[in-house]
Design an enzyme around this catalytic site. Structure first.
Site, PDB file in Angstrom:
ATOM      1  N   LYS A  11       1.068  -1.201   0.011  1.00 19.41           N
ATOM      2  CA  LYS A  11      -0.270   0.065   0.057  1.00 19.41           C
ATOM      3  C   LYS A  11       0.831   1.110   0.053  1.00 19.41           C
ATOM      4  CE  LYS A  11      -4.075  -1.970   2.088  1.00 19.41           C
ATOM      5  NZ  LYS A  11      -5.026  -1.520   3.401  1.00 19.41           N
ATOM      6  N   GLU A  32      -9.066  -2.195  14.991  1.00 21.73           N
ATOM      7  CA  GLU A  32     -10.360  -1.472  14.244  1.00 21.73           C
ATOM      8  C   GLU A  32     -11.567  -1.642  14.985  1.00 21.73           C
ATOM      9  OE1 GLU A  32     -10.581  -3.430  10.271  1.00 21.73           O
ATOM     10  OE2 GLU A  32      -8.870  -2.366   9.699  1.00 21.73           O
ATOM     11  N   ASP A  61      -8.804   2.136   4.469  1.00 24.26           N
ATOM     12  CA  ASP A  61      -9.563   1.029   4.710  1.00 24.26           C
ATOM     13  C   ASP A  61     -10.597   1.076   3.622  1.00 24.26           C
ATOM     14  OD1 ASP A  61     -10.318  -0.985   6.537  1.00 24.26           O
ATOM     15  OD2 ASP A  61     -12.313   0.161   6.830  1.00 24.26           O
ATOM     16  N   SER A  62     -10.745  -0.330   3.139  1.00 22.50           N
ATOM     17  CA  SER A  62     -11.470  -0.474   1.751  1.00 22.50           C
ATOM     18  C   SER A  62     -12.428  -1.783   1.845  1.00 22.50           C
ATOM     19  CB  SER A  62     -10.499  -0.334   0.587  1.00 22.50           C
ATOM     20  OG  SER A  62      -9.420  -1.368   0.706  1.00 22.50           O
ATOM     21  N   HIS A 208     -10.212   1.862  -6.721  1.00 27.26           N
ATOM     22  CA  HIS A 208     -10.833   2.828  -5.446  1.00 27.26           C
ATOM     23  C   HIS A 208      -9.690   3.348  -4.633  1.00 27.26           C
ATOM     24  CE1 HIS A 208     -10.538  -1.600  -4.541  1.00 27.26           C
ATOM     25  NE2 HIS A 208     -10.075  -1.289  -3.003  1.00 27.26           N
ATOM     26  N   ARG A 209      -8.679   2.504  -4.347  1.00 28.33           N
ATOM     27  CA  ARG A 209      -7.519   2.731  -3.644  1.00 28.33           C
ATOM     28  C   ARG A 209      -6.892   4.041  -4.153  1.00 28.33           C
ATOM     29  NH1 ARG A 209      -6.695  -1.316  -0.626  1.00 28.33           N
ATOM     30  NH2 ARG A 209      -6.332  -2.373  -2.586  1.00 28.33           N
TER      31      ARG A 209
END
Ligand code: IMP
Length: 225
Positions: A11, A32, A61-62, A208-209
């Protein structure tokens, strides 16, 4: 220096492609919270990460949301992938006429300060505040458990502002196809192909990220530091 708090170095490499500033990874597995939306989970994570790091941080977060299933699995995507598996998520969804879905990613930034107004939302932990006011009064068992986690994570600083950036890719759930990617990629079709049928660069360009990181990078380049 911006710190990306994550246990996943991949990431950080992806984020480096969007940001002009250098980023360092802090390998810290923050707790979390359980919540129905990714933004709340990410906001809590960013506060916990900031308290741990003591310097400006991002977390992300996805998850996958399936419209006909009320947004399931959403923030529980990782758990559902492990316990149910993507085949069974496909089996559940194929009975539906509407198989539309989306991958959603939220990047959450926290540096302990407040933010000037821009279209992207700021989470100020209001939900926690109203929950803690009610704590011990009329909370159900689930809410009590959740409020306890909030209190542990927030450590009394639940109102530290967190800036949120969401990236969304709309698509459709299909029978599994393709060997690439990870997670729900084989059952998520975008523009005629599943994410698992794309190579990494292709997927990253629309993911999306990536969309959340691009929004964050644009904002971050323009804030006063
Ligand atoms: P995370 O918050 O990025 O760690 O993602 C949580 C979970 O959402 C993952 O374990 C996957 O199940 C799912 N997920 C998130 N992003 C993707 C993706 O790009 N492809 C497939 N599954 C994903």
């Amino acid at each position: 220096m911006l710190t990306f708090v994550t246990t996943n170095p991949g990431k950080v490499h992806e984020a480096e492609e969007y940001l002009d500033d250098p980023i360092q990874q802090l390998d810290f597995d923050y707790p979390e919270v359980q919540a129905d939306d990714l933004a709340t989970v990410a906001a809590h994570g960013a506060r916990a990460a900031y308290r741990h790091a003591g310097e400006p941080v991002i977390v992300d977060d996805s998850g996958l949301t399936i419209d006909a299933l009320g947004g399931f699995p959403g923030p529980y995507s990782s758990y559902v992938e492990d316990r149910l598996g993507i085949e069974r998520v496909w089996e559940l969804t194929k009975q539906e006429d509407d198989r539309s879905a989306a991958f959603r990613g939220v990047v959450a930034y926290c540096d302990g300060e407040d933010f000037a107004a821009t279209p992207e939302p700021v989470d100020r932990g209001e939900a926690d505040e109203s929950r803690s006011e009610r704590r011990g009064q009329d909370l159900g068992a689930d809410e009590r458990a959740s409020a306890t986690i909030d209190a542990q994570v927030a450590g009394g600083d639940g109102t530290i502002p967190v800036k949120l950036f969401e990236g969304v890719v709309p698509g459709e759930i299909v029978a599994p196809r393709g060997d690439g990617g990870f997670g729900f990629d084989p059952i998520f079709e975008y523009d005629g192909r599943t994410f698992a049928e794309m190579d990494t660069d292709e997927k990253n360009a629309i993911s999306h990220r990536g969309r959340a990181l691009a929004k964050f990078a644009e904002w971050f380049a323009n804030i006063e530091r």
